[in-house]
Design a protein around this motif. Structure first.
Motif, PDB file in Angstrom:
ATOM      1  N   ALA A 151     -10.770   1.682  -3.336  1.00 27.25           N
ATOM      2  CA  ALA A 151      -9.388   1.245  -3.542  1.00 27.25           C
ATOM      3  C   ALA A 151      -9.109   0.028  -2.665  1.00 27.25           C
ATOM      4  O   ALA A 151      -9.779  -0.207  -1.655  1.00 27.25           O
ATOM      5  N   SER A 152      -8.103  -0.758  -3.051  1.00 30.68           N
ATOM      6  CA  SER A 152      -7.737  -1.968  -2.309  1.00 30.68           C
ATOM      7  C   SER A 152      -6.239  -1.979  -2.044  1.00 30.68           C
ATOM      8  O   SER A 152      -5.447  -1.543  -2.881  1.00 30.68           O
ATOM      9  N   VAL A 153      -5.881  -2.493  -0.875  1.00 32.78           N
ATOM     10  CA  VAL A 153      -4.477  -2.656  -0.502  1.00 32.78           C
ATOM     11  C   VAL A 153      -4.218  -4.138  -0.290  1.00 32.78           C
ATOM     12  O   VAL A 153      -4.910  -4.793   0.496  1.00 32.78           O
ATOM     13  N   ALA A 154      -3.237  -4.688  -1.012  1.00 32.33           N
ATOM     14  CA  ALA A 154      -2.958  -6.120  -0.985  1.00 32.33           C
ATOM     15  C   ALA A 154      -2.249  -6.509   0.312  1.00 32.33           C
ATOM     16  O   ALA A 154      -1.655  -5.669   1.002  1.00 32.33           O
ATOM     17  N   PRO A 155      -2.271  -7.800   0.657  1.00 27.87           N
ATOM     18  CA  PRO A 155      -1.645  -8.279   1.891  1.00 27.87           C
ATOM     19  C   PRO A 155      -0.161  -7.909   1.973  1.00 27.87           C
ATOM     20  O   PRO A 155       0.583  -8.042   1.001  1.00 27.87           O
ATOM     21  N   GLY A 156       0.243  -7.436   3.140  1.00 26.82           N
ATOM     22  CA  GLY A 156       1.646  -7.124   3.387  1.00 26.82           C
ATOM     23  C   GLY A 156       2.126  -5.813   2.826  1.00 26.82           C
ATOM     24  O   GLY A 156       3.302  -5.465   2.970  1.00 26.82           O
ATOM     25  N   VAL A 157       1.255  -5.041   2.196  1.00 31.54           N
ATOM     26  CA  VAL A 157       1.638  -3.745   1.620  1.00 31.54           C
ATOM     27  C   VAL A 157       1.513  -2.670   2.697  1.00 31.54           C
ATOM     28  O   VAL A 157       0.514  -2.602   3.423  1.00 31.54           O
ATOM     29  N   ASN A 158       2.537  -1.828   2.795  1.00 31.69           N
ATOM     30  CA  ASN A 158       2.532  -0.720   3.747  1.00 31.69           C
ATOM     31  C   ASN A 158       2.381   0.605   3.008  1.00 31.69           C
ATOM     32  O   ASN A 158       2.938   0.790   1.920  1.00 31.69           O
ATOM     33  N   VAL A 159       1.612   1.492   3.596  1.00 32.22           N
ATOM     34  CA  VAL A 159       1.315   2.790   2.985  1.00 32.22           C
ATOM     35  C   VAL A 159       2.050   3.864   3.777  1.00 32.22           C
ATOM     36  O   VAL A 159       1.841   4.007   4.985  1.00 32.22           O
ATOM     37  N   GLY A 160       2.917   4.605   3.099  1.00 31.46           N
ATOM     38  CA  GLY A 160       3.748   5.597   3.770  1.00 31.46           C
ATOM     39  C   GLY A 160       2.978   6.822   4.226  1.00 31.46           C
ATOM     40  O   GLY A 160       1.839   7.071   3.802  1.00 31.46           O
ATOM     41  N   GLU A 161       3.617   7.611   5.067  1.00 35.65           N
ATOM     42  CA  GLU A 161       3.019   8.843   5.569  1.00 35.65           C
ATOM     43  C   GLU A 161       2.572   9.740   4.410  1.00 35.65           C
ATOM     44  O   GLU A 161       3.312   9.971   3.464  1.00 35.65           O
ATOM     45  N   GLY A 162       1.329  10.200   4.470  1.00 35.70           N
ATOM     46  CA  GLY A 162       0.826  11.140   3.489  1.00 35.70           C
ATOM     47  C   GLY A 162       0.555  10.582   2.112  1.00 35.70           C
ATOM     48  O   GLY A 162       0.138  11.318   1.214  1.00 35.70           O
ATOM     49  N   ALA A 163       0.758   9.285   1.899  1.00 38.72           N
ATOM     50  CA  ALA A 163       0.526   8.697   0.576  1.00 38.72           C
ATOM     51  C   ALA A 163      -0.969   8.648   0.272  1.00 38.72           C
ATOM     52  O   ALA A 163      -1.801   8.522   1.173  1.00 38.72           O
ATOM     53  N   VAL A 164      -1.309   8.743  -1.015  1.00 38.34           N
ATOM     54  CA  VAL A 164      -2.697   8.684  -1.469  1.00 38.34           C
ATOM     55  C   VAL A 164      -2.838   7.545  -2.476  1.00 38.34           C
ATOM     56  O   VAL A 164      -2.079   7.478  -3.450  1.00 38.34           O
ATOM     57  N   LEU A 165      -3.794   6.666  -2.246  1.00 41.17           N
ATOM     58  CA  LEU A 165      -4.139   5.609  -3.197  1.00 41.17           C
ATOM     59  C   LEU A 165      -5.456   5.987  -3.830  1.00 41.17           C
ATOM     60  O   LEU A 165      -6.491   6.034  -3.156  1.00 41.17           O
ATOM     61  N   GLY A 166      -5.442   6.284  -5.144  1.00 41.74           N
ATOM     62  CA  GLY A 166      -6.587   6.875  -5.822  1.00 41.74           C
ATOM     63  C   GLY A 166      -7.803   5.979  -5.957  1.00 41.74           C
ATOM     64  O   GLY A 166      -7.769   4.772  -5.675  1.00 41.74           O
ATOM     65  N   LEU A 167      -8.879   6.564  -6.422  1.00 43.02           N
ATOM     66  CA  LEU A 167     -10.173   5.909  -6.588  1.00 43.02           C
ATOM     67  C   LEU A 167     -10.041   4.563  -7.298  1.00 43.02           C
ATOM     68  O   LEU A 167      -9.496   4.481  -8.398  1.00 43.02           O
ATOM     69  N   ALA A 168     -10.517   3.497  -6.650  1.00 43.67           N
ATOM     70  CA  ALA A 168     -10.584   2.143  -7.214  1.00 43.67           C
ATOM     71  C   ALA A 168      -9.223   1.575  -7.614  1.00 43.67           C
ATOM     72  O   ALA A 168      -9.152   0.617  -8.366  1.00 43.67           O
TER      73      ALA A 168
END
Length: 212
Positions: A151-168
């Motif tokens: 998986a990829s996270v783009a510039p400036g993106v914040n991931v909240g507590e307990g969040a899941v970003l799935g496969l790819a």
């Protein structure tokens, strides 16, 4: 609201360094020198260390300025672009192939996981500016969040507590706490059941354990 870059190369690198803006460095000489020494350390001491030697790799990251909580597991195939911009709470995991591109500070909450070949991208370029300067963003990843394999996270993106970003999947916008996201660009597909955390009362309910 537009994301606010914490570092703009155009504000730090003189136009006198090269007539062609594309040939100008994105960072100062001092930063490039630190990167050179860190890359040598990664190649000779970090990458070749045995997989169970998490404390050793944590020591190397700290030697280059990282703030690391106890029991962090950074595997030998993981990459950190700038340890001095790495801020980890306890038990943060970065698997083999995980890449943390952090020209600006990145913060990781307790028990946060970056799985195999995931890419956390902390910078881009201002393509509307003829000089094409690099823009770097501070980012945060909440406690118990999980960026799954590839998986990829783009510039400036914040991931909240307990969040899941799935496969790819590819996160181009902030992820809400305890949401499960999938796709490219990622969209919320469900709510994640909240586990009872050590400092919370049982009345909050039961749920899944932290993925490993």
């Amino acid at each position: 609201m537009a994301k606010q870059a914490s570092y703009n190369a155009a504000e730090h690198i003189s136009a006198d360094t090269a007539e062609d803006a594309y040939l100008r460095p994105a960072f100062s000489f001092e930063t490039r020198l630190r990167r050179m020494f860190w890359n040598l350390c990664w190649l000779l001491l970090y990458r070749l260390s045995p997989r169970p030697f998490h404390a050793w790799r944590t020591l190397l990251l700290r030697a280059f300025g990282a703030k690391m909580g106890p029991n962090c597991h950074f595997y030998p195939g993981s990459k950190v672009w700038a340890p001095w911009n790495l801020i980890c709470a306890d038990q943060v995991t970065a698997a083999d192939g995980a890449e943390i591109y952090n020209p600006a500070p990145m913060r990781f909450g307790s028990h946060m996981i970056v799985s195999q070949d995931a890419y956390l991208c902390g910078a881009t370029h201002d393509f509307d500016d003829p000089a094409f300067p690099l823009l770097a963003y501070e980012m945060s990843f909440g406690a118990y969040s999980w960026v799954c394999a590839r998986a990829s996270v783009a510039p400036g993106v914040n991931v909240g507590e307990g969040a899941v970003l799935g496969l790819a999947s590819v996160a181009t916008r902030n992820l809400e706490p305890w949401g499960v996201y999938a796709g490219a660009p990622a969209v919320k597909v469900k709510e994640r059941k909240r586990p009872v955390l050590p400092d919370e009362p049982a009345a909050l309910g039961t749920g899944v354990h932290t993925p490993s």
